[in-house]
Design a protein around this motif. Structure first.
Motif, PDB file in Angstrom:
ATOM      1  N   ASP A   1       0.567  -1.084  -0.091  1.00 44.79           N
ATOM      2  CA  ASP A   1      -0.024  -0.171   0.068  1.00 44.79           C
ATOM      3  C   ASP A   1       0.220   1.355   0.086  1.00 44.79           C
ATOM      4  OD1 ASP A   1       0.920  -0.266   2.532  1.00 44.79           O
ATOM      5  OD2 ASP A   1      -0.645   0.170   3.283  1.00 44.79           O
ATOM      6  N   ILE A   2       1.859   0.820  -0.967  1.00 39.64           N
ATOM      7  CA  ILE A   2       2.668   2.370  -1.028  1.00 39.64           C
ATOM      8  C   ILE A   2       2.651   2.755  -1.889  1.00 39.64           C
ATOM      9  CG2 ILE A   2       4.319   1.446   0.905  1.00 39.64           C
ATOM     10  CD1 ILE A   2       6.127   0.524  -1.163  1.00 39.64           C
ATOM     11  N   GLY A   3       3.056   3.939  -2.245  1.00 36.08           N
ATOM     12  CA  GLY A   3       3.506   4.428  -4.017  1.00 36.08           C
ATOM     13  C   GLY A   3       2.314   4.393  -4.563  1.00 36.08           C
ATOM     14  N   LEU A   4       2.085   4.491  -5.417  1.00 32.57           N
ATOM     15  CA  LEU A   4       0.565   4.267  -6.613  1.00 32.57           C
ATOM     16  C   LEU A   4      -0.285   3.568  -5.348  1.00 32.57           C
ATOM     17  CD1 LEU A   4       2.203   4.660  -9.887  1.00 32.57           C
ATOM     18  CD2 LEU A   4       0.984   6.460  -8.806  1.00 32.57           C
ATOM     19  N   TRP A   5       0.002   1.935  -5.082  1.00 33.68           N
ATOM     20  CA  TRP A   5      -0.835   0.985  -4.521  1.00 33.68           C
ATOM     21  C   TRP A   5      -1.809   1.826  -3.550  1.00 33.68           C
ATOM     22  CZ3 TRP A   5      -0.818  -3.114  -7.249  1.00 33.68           C
ATOM     23  CH2 TRP A   5      -0.042  -3.256  -8.449  1.00 33.68           C
ATOM     24  N   LYS A   6      -1.207   2.821  -2.390  1.00 28.71           N
ATOM     25  CA  LYS A   6      -2.169   3.684  -1.796  1.00 28.71           C
ATOM     26  C   LYS A   6      -3.341   4.417  -2.472  1.00 28.71           C
ATOM     27  CE  LYS A   6      -1.760   6.856   1.937  1.00 28.71           C
ATOM     28  NZ  LYS A   6      -0.978   8.148   1.976  1.00 28.71           N
ATOM     29  N   TYR A   7      -3.451   4.915  -4.026  1.00 26.49           N
ATOM     30  CA  TYR A   7      -4.220   5.204  -4.597  1.00 26.49           C
ATOM     31  C   TYR A   7      -5.367   4.316  -5.014  1.00 26.49           C
ATOM     32  CZ  TYR A   7      -1.537   8.838  -2.443  1.00 26.49           C
ATOM     33  OH  TYR A   7      -0.538   9.423  -1.883  1.00 26.49           O
ATOM     34  N   SER A   8      -4.796   2.978  -5.675  1.00 26.80           N
ATOM     35  CA  SER A   8      -5.978   2.162  -6.139  1.00 26.80           C
ATOM     36  C   SER A   8      -4.618   1.102  -5.524  1.00 26.80           C
ATOM     37  CB  SER A   8      -5.298   2.392  -8.230  1.00 26.80           C
ATOM     38  OG  SER A   8      -6.110   1.138  -8.633  1.00 26.80           O
ATOM     39  N   ARG A   9      -6.035  -0.006  -6.038  1.00 27.18           N
ATOM     40  CA  ARG A   9      -5.803  -1.665  -5.755  1.00 27.18           C
ATOM     41  C   ARG A   9      -5.097  -1.857  -6.908  1.00 27.18           C
ATOM     42  NH1 ARG A   9     -11.189  -2.327  -3.081  1.00 27.18           N
ATOM     43  NH2 ARG A   9     -11.320  -3.411  -4.498  1.00 27.18           N
ATOM     44  N   HIS A  10      -5.104  -1.673  -8.020  1.00 26.81           N
ATOM     45  CA  HIS A  10      -4.231  -2.496  -8.927  1.00 26.81           C
ATOM     46  C   HIS A  10      -3.741  -0.971  -9.848  1.00 26.81           C
ATOM     47  CE1 HIS A  10      -6.153  -5.955  -7.857  1.00 26.81           C
ATOM     48  NE2 HIS A  10      -7.389  -5.744  -7.560  1.00 26.81           N
ATOM     49  N   PRO A  11      -3.060   0.111 -10.263  1.00 27.28           N
ATOM     50  CA  PRO A  11      -2.985   0.934 -10.605  1.00 27.28           C
ATOM     51  C   PRO A  11      -2.336   0.692 -11.779  1.00 27.28           C
ATOM     52  CG  PRO A  11      -0.811   0.373  -8.198  1.00 27.28           C
ATOM     53  CD  PRO A  11      -2.201  -0.565  -8.044  1.00 27.28           C
ATOM     54  N   ASN A  12      -0.963  -0.669 -11.919  1.00 27.36           N
ATOM     55  CA  ASN A  12      -0.736  -0.954 -12.800  1.00 27.36           C
ATOM     56  C   ASN A  12      -1.446  -1.632 -13.945  1.00 27.36           C
ATOM     57  OD1 ASN A  12      -1.494  -3.381 -11.462  1.00 27.36           O
ATOM     58  ND2 ASN A  12      -0.112  -5.041 -12.222  1.00 27.36           N
ATOM     59  N   TYR A  13      -2.628  -2.532 -13.501  1.00 22.69           N
ATOM     60  CA  TYR A  13      -4.668  -2.157 -14.399  1.00 22.69           C
ATOM     61  C   TYR A  13      -4.791  -1.072 -15.207  1.00 22.69           C
ATOM     62  CZ  TYR A  13      -3.223  -7.172 -13.228  1.00 22.69           C
ATOM     63  OH  TYR A  13      -3.770  -8.465 -13.496  1.00 22.69           O
ATOM     64  N   PHE A  14      -4.507   0.152 -14.255  1.00 23.31           N
ATOM     65  CA  PHE A  14      -5.397   0.958 -14.772  1.00 23.31           C
ATOM     66  C   PHE A  14      -5.067   1.908 -15.601  1.00 23.31           C
ATOM     67  CE2 PHE A  14      -5.387   5.862 -13.560  1.00 23.31           C
ATOM     68  CZ  PHE A  14      -6.405   6.325 -13.908  1.00 23.31           C
ATOM     69  N   PHE A  15      -2.977   1.606 -15.026  1.00 18.88           N
ATOM     70  CA  PHE A  15      -2.749   2.546 -16.007  1.00 18.88           C
ATOM     71  C   PHE A  15      -2.078   1.620 -17.769  1.00 18.88           C
ATOM     72  CE2 PHE A  15      -0.441   4.818 -12.821  1.00 18.88           C
ATOM     73  CZ  PHE A  15      -0.177   6.148 -13.679  1.00 18.88           C
ATOM     74  N   GLU A  16      -2.723   0.416 -17.380  1.00 14.44           N
ATOM     75  CA  GLU A  16      -2.362  -0.494 -19.006  1.00 14.44           C
ATOM     76  C   GLU A  16      -3.534  -0.634 -20.136  1.00 14.44           C
ATOM     77  OE1 GLU A  16      -1.453  -3.584 -21.600  1.00 14.44           O
ATOM     78  OE2 GLU A  16      -0.336  -2.827 -20.261  1.00 14.44           O
ATOM     79  N   THR A  17      -4.908  -0.191 -18.890  1.00 14.31           N
ATOM     80  CA  THR A  17      -6.209   0.824 -20.152  1.00 14.31           C
ATOM     81  C   THR A  17      -5.696   1.912 -20.376  1.00 14.31           C
ATOM     82  OG1 THR A  17      -7.118   1.453 -17.825  1.00 14.31           O
ATOM     83  CG2 THR A  17      -7.998  -0.957 -18.115  1.00 14.31           C
ATOM     84  N   LEU A  18      -4.824   3.050 -20.081  1.00 12.35           N
ATOM     85  CA  LEU A  18      -4.909   4.187 -20.277  1.00 12.35           C
ATOM     86  C   LEU A  18      -4.005   3.870 -21.882  1.00 12.35           C
ATOM     87  CD1 LEU A  18      -4.165   6.201 -17.227  1.00 12.35           C
ATOM     88  CD2 LEU A  18      -5.767   6.333 -18.990  1.00 12.35           C
ATOM     89  N   ILE A  19      -2.688   2.704 -22.059  1.00 11.31           N
ATOM     90  CA  ILE A  19      -1.668   2.510 -23.091  1.00 11.31           C
ATOM     91  C   ILE A  19      -2.769   2.128 -24.031  1.00 11.31           C
ATOM     92  CG2 ILE A  19      -0.097   1.005 -24.096  1.00 11.31           C
ATOM     93  CD1 ILE A  19       0.805   0.382 -21.710  1.00 11.31           C
ATOM     94  N   TRP A  20      -3.847   1.915 -23.555  1.00 12.29           N
ATOM     95  CA  TRP A  20      -5.384   0.919 -25.187  1.00 12.29           C
ATOM     96  C   TRP A  20      -6.056   3.063 -25.307  1.00 12.29           C
ATOM     97  CZ3 TRP A  20      -4.704  -3.164 -27.713  1.00 12.29           C
ATOM     98  CH2 TRP A  20      -3.402  -3.914 -27.441  1.00 12.29           C
ATOM     99  N   LEU A  21      -6.246   3.009 -24.302  1.00  8.20           N
ATOM    100  CA  LEU A  21      -6.831   4.923 -24.767  1.00  8.20           C
ATOM    101  C   LEU A  21      -5.808   5.672 -25.513  1.00  8.20           C
ATOM    102  CD1 LEU A  21      -9.075   6.730 -23.944  1.00  8.20           C
ATOM    103  CD2 LEU A  21      -7.857   7.314 -22.021  1.00  8.20           C
ATOM    104  N   SER A  22      -5.043   5.694 -25.186  1.00 12.33           N
ATOM    105  CA  SER A  22      -3.669   6.482 -25.935  1.00 12.33           C
ATOM    106  C   SER A  22      -3.973   5.846 -27.577  1.00 12.33           C
ATOM    107  CB  SER A  22      -2.402   6.188 -25.471  1.00 12.33           C
ATOM    108  OG  SER A  22      -1.535   4.716 -25.941  1.00 12.33           O
ATOM    109  N   TYR A  23      -4.006   4.445 -27.895  1.00 15.46           N
ATOM    110  CA  TYR A  23      -3.920   4.199 -28.896  1.00 15.46           C
ATOM    111  C   TYR A  23      -5.501   4.668 -29.862  1.00 15.46           C
ATOM    112  CZ  TYR A  23      -1.033   0.802 -27.841  1.00 15.46           C
ATOM    113  OH  TYR A  23       0.615   0.173 -26.976  1.00 15.46           O
ATOM    114  N   GLY A  24      -6.500   4.805 -28.990  1.00 14.20           N
ATOM    115  CA  GLY A  24      -7.333   5.349 -30.031  1.00 14.20           C
ATOM    116  C   GLY A  24      -7.637   6.877 -30.087  1.00 14.20           C
ATOM    117  N   VAL A  25      -7.184   7.921 -29.217  1.00 12.38           N
ATOM    118  CA  VAL A  25      -6.725   8.837 -29.556  1.00 12.38           C
ATOM    119  C   VAL A  25      -5.770   9.005 -30.296  1.00 12.38           C
ATOM    120  CG1 VAL A  25      -6.096  10.813 -28.544  1.00 12.38           C
ATOM    121  CG2 VAL A  25      -7.280   9.817 -27.363  1.00 12.38           C
TER     122      VAL A  25
END
Length: 404
Positions: free
Chosen positions: A149-173
Motif C-alpha cells: 500500500d505504498i506509492g501508487l498502490w495507496k491510491y488504487s489496488r491495481h494501478p498497473n492495470y489502470f495505466f494498462e487501460t490508458l495505453i489502449w486509450l492512447s491508441y484510440g486518441v
C-alpha cells in the motif's frame, strides 16, 4: 519449450501484434512512408515486446499459471478442445485490438497523434512505476504477508492495470480524425480491454488470489483503497461526507446558535480566498500553521513556506480572481467550503474569464491556524479544457458521456 504449459498462450498472444504489424507493412509497403503509422507501430511493438518478454520470463521461472490449472480442473478431458478455441479467440481478438493500425491513412502528424503519444508515455511510465514499487515491496522479507500500500498502490489496488487501460486509450486518441468519423471505432480496443481487465482476466482473479493469500489484511486494504481508479483514498473522501452529512451545520445556522468561533473561521476563509494576490502572499502567515499541509489536484505542499511558494507561482499573471461561496459547512474546527471561482489571466482561455466549481476541506488547529487544507476540483474544467485541441477533445468526451 514444454507444450504442456498452456500459459505460453499468453506469450503467443502478446507477441502476435508484431505479426500483425509485419503483415500490414508487407501488404502495404507505402505505410513505411507514413510517420503516423511508424510511430503507432512502434508504440504497439514496444508494448508487445515488453509484455511478451515479461510473460516468457515469468512462465520459465514459475511454470503453469494458476488460472490455467483451474481451467484444466474445470474442463477436464475437453480441456484441449476448449484451449484450442481460446487460442483461436485470442487470434481474432488481436486483429480487433489492432484496429487503430488499420484506420490510419498516410499523412503528416496531427495534434491527436501527439496527444495519443503523450498519454502512452504517461501510462507506460505509470505502469512501470507501479510494477517497480510492487516488486521492491515483495522483495523485502519484512513485508511477507503484508499488502503493498505504498506509492501508487495507496491510491488504487491495481494501478498497473489502470495505466494498462490508458495505453489502449492512447491508441484510440492517436488515430482520431474529426474529419473521418470512422476513426472513433479506434476506441473499441480500449473499451474491450477496460472490460476484460476490470471484469474478467485482470482485477477479479487478482482480488481473489490476494484474498486467499492475505485474508483479513487484504479486506482492510479493500475498505480504504479504490478498486481500480487512481484516486484519493476512500478515507479522505469519507471525511468530506462525514463532515457534510453527519456533523455538518451551515454557517447561517451557526450564526443563529451563536457559535462565534466557527463563524469567525468561516469568515476568515472567505476573506483570505478573496484577498490573496501575488503581491500580498504574506497574509498567509496569519492563516496557515508553519507545518500546514496543503493538497490539491496539482500537487502536495508541506509547510508554510512551500504553500506560499506555490501560491506565489500560480498567482503570477492573474489579473483578477474572486470566489463566490454558496455554503460553508462546519463541524468544530473542520470546514467544507463550496465555491465558484472566477479567474481572469492571459495564460488561460485567451484572457477570458475562467469559471471553476470546487470545494475545500479546511481544518484549524487549537492556535486558530489552518493545519490541513485540501481542494477538490475538476482539472479539465480548470486547465485542460482551455488548451487548444485538448480542450475540444475533453469537452466532446464529456458531452458524449452526457448523451449530448
Amino acid at each position: 519449450m514444454n507444450i504442456k504449459i498452456f500459459s505460453y498462450l499468453d506469450f503467443y498472444w502478446s507477441s502476435s501484434f508484431l505479426i500483425v504489424i509485419a503483415t500490414l507493412l508487407l501488404s502495404e509497403p507505402r505505410l513505411l512512408e507514413s510517420s503516423q503509422f511508424i510511430i503507432l507501430g512502434l508504440l504497439y511493438s514496444f508494448w508487445s515486446l515488453r509484455l511478451s518478454t515479461h510473460l516468457f520470463q515469468r512462465i520459465r521461472k514459475t511454470g503453469e499459471d494458476s488460472r490455467y490449472l483451474n481451467l484444466k480442473k474445470k474442463w477436464k478431458v475437453m480441456y484441449g478442445v476448449y484451449l484450442y478455441g481460446l487460442f483461436v479467440g485470442e487470434a481474432i481478438l488481436t486483429v480487433v485490438l489492432s484496429l487503430p493500425l488499420f484506420l490510419l491513412e498516410v499523412g503528416s502528424l496531427t495534434a491527436f497523434n501527439f496527444l495519443g503519444l503523450s498519454i502512452f508515455i504517461i501510462a507506460l511510465l505509470g505502469e512501470m512505476t507501479a510494477d517497480g514499487q510492487l516488486k521492491r515491496f515483495i522483495s523485502s522479507k519484512d513485508n511477507k504477508g503484508k499488502v503493498c500500500d505504498i506509492g501508487l498502490w495507496k491510491y488504487s489496488r491495481h494501478p498497473n492495470y489502470f495505466f494498462e487501460t490508458l495505453i489502449w486509450l492512447s491508441y484510440g486518441v492517436y488515430g482520431l480524425d474529426m474529419a473521418r468519423p470512422i476513426t472513433f471505432i479506434g476506441f473499441i480496443p480500449y473499451i474491450i480491454m477496460l472490460y476484460l481487465i476490470t471484469s474478467v482476466t485482470g482485477v477479479p482473479p487478482a482480488e481473489e488470489s490476494s484474498l486467499k493469500s492475505k485474508g483479513e489484511v487484504y479486506r482492510e486494504y479493500q475498505k480504504r483503497t479504490n478498486r481500480f481508479l487512481l484516486w484519493f483514498p476512500k478515507r479522505a473522501m469519507k471525511l468530506v461526507l462525514i463532515i457534510c452529512l453527519i456533523g455538518g451545520v451551515s454557517v447561517k445556522k451557526l450564526k443563529a446558535a451563536g457559535v462565534d468561533n466557527q463563524n469567525q473561521q468561516a469568515q476568515q476563509i472567505e476573506k483570505v480566498f478573496n484577498e490573496l494576490r501575488a503581491d500580498n502572499i504574506e497574509i498567509l502567515n496569519d492563516f496557515y500553521d508553519k507545518k500546514a499541509l496543503f493538497i490539491d489536484p496539482i500537487g502536495e505542499h508541506k509547510g508554510l513556506d512551500a504553500v506560499k511558494d506555490y501560491y506565489r507561482g500560480i498567482y503570477q499573471g492573474v489579473e483578477d480572481i474572486r470566489f463566490e461561496f454558496s455554503e460553508i459547512i462546519s463541524n468544530g474546527n473542520h470546514h467544507v467550503a463550496v465555491w465558484k471561482m472566477i479567474l481572469i489571466t492571459p495564460n488561460l482561455n485567451s484572457g477570458k474569464p475562467v469559471i471553476l466549481h470546487g470545494n475545500s476541506v479546511i481544518k484549524f488547529n487549537e492556535a486558530g491556524l489552518v493545519s490541513y487544507h485540501r481542494d477538490y476540483f475538476d482539472m479539465g474544467e480548470f486547465i485542460y479544457q482551455h488548451i487548444p485541441i485538448l480542450g475540444s477533445l475533453i469537452k466532446y468526451i464529456k458531452n458524449r458521456l452526457k448523451g449530448q
